[in-house]
Enzyme design. Structure first.
Site, PDB file in Angstrom:
ATOM      1  N   GLY A 275       3.097 139.018  50.737  1.00  0.00           N
ATOM      2  CA  GLY A 275       2.691 139.067  49.342  1.00  0.00           C
ATOM      3  C   GLY A 275       2.942 140.451  48.784  1.00  0.00           C
TER       4      GLY A 275
ATOM      5  CB  CYS B 241      -2.399 146.415  52.489  1.00  0.00           C
ATOM      6  SG  CYS B 241      -1.899 146.590  50.776  1.00  0.00           S
ATOM      7  CG  LEU B 242       3.752 145.425  52.327  1.00  0.00           C
ATOM      8  CD1 LEU B 242       4.738 144.811  51.339  1.00  0.00           C
ATOM      9  CD2 LEU B 242       4.398 145.654  53.678  1.00  0.00           C
TER      10      LEU B 242
END
Length: 189
Positions: free
Chosen positions: A45, A98-99
């Site tokens: 995402g 999370c990126l």
């Protein structure tokens, strides 16, 4: 075109994103670039604030998780102007990453179901009830458009324990396989 990912500490990640209109400039190109950047970064995402834009645009492809989470099979969405209308009462705790927070994975408690309203890339309205890990993925990305990060959901003790890692991310002392923009200077590397 691959877009750099904005890392923890950058102010854009703490802004509440704004709805957009169908005439938003180069929206289809933006969605394509976000999707390409998500795949290149091995994400499932990506929210527009993570590429420096405080707008309510999410791209999600949770299909790679289908073996462990069958509800993610074929779960690929573009969500624009998303708003969670309802969160279920049942909660579940799972690890998240999370990126924008590379190398950090923490247990996060979230509702196991949500009802969300959004428009797709053609500005067609949708309302969905999501369950399980698909609901978790959407809530994680949704947090980004509300100026939140998954670490906002962890205990103060856990946050204290990862404080050094967070400081390193702010300083740009982190390795990624993708281009990033660090804070506070916004320097690209």
């Amino acid at each position: 075109m691959l877009l750099p990912i904005y890392l923890y500490g950058h102010p854009v990640l703490r802004k509440v994103a704004e709805d957009i209109t169908p005439d938003y400039p180069k929206l289809k190109e933006l969605i394509a670039n976000m999707t390409e950047s998500m795949y290149h970064s091995d994400g499932i995402g990506l929210a527009a604030p993570q590429i420096g834009l405080p707008i309510r645009v999410l791209v999600i492809d949770a299909d790679p998780l289908k073996e462990d989470y069958p509800e993610c099979a074929g779960f690929k969405r573009v969500m624009i102007n998303a708003h969670i209308e309802e969160r279920g009462e049942d909660l579940c705790t799972e690890y998240e990453g999370c990126l924008s927070l590379p190398a950090i994975h923490e247990k996060v408690e979230r509702p196991t179901s949500i009802r969300i309203r959004y428009v797709d890339e053609d500005f067609q309205p949708h309302e969905e009830v999501l369950h399980g890990f698909a609901a978790r993925v959407v809530q994680h990305e949704y947090d980004h458009i509300d100026g939140k990060l998954f670490i906002d959901h962890i205990s103060p003790i856990r946050k204290q324990l990862i404080k050094g890692k967070l400081q390193n991310i702010i300083k740009g002392k982190v390795r990624t396989s993708y281009r990033v923009v660090t804070a506070p200077t916004g320097k690209r590397r």
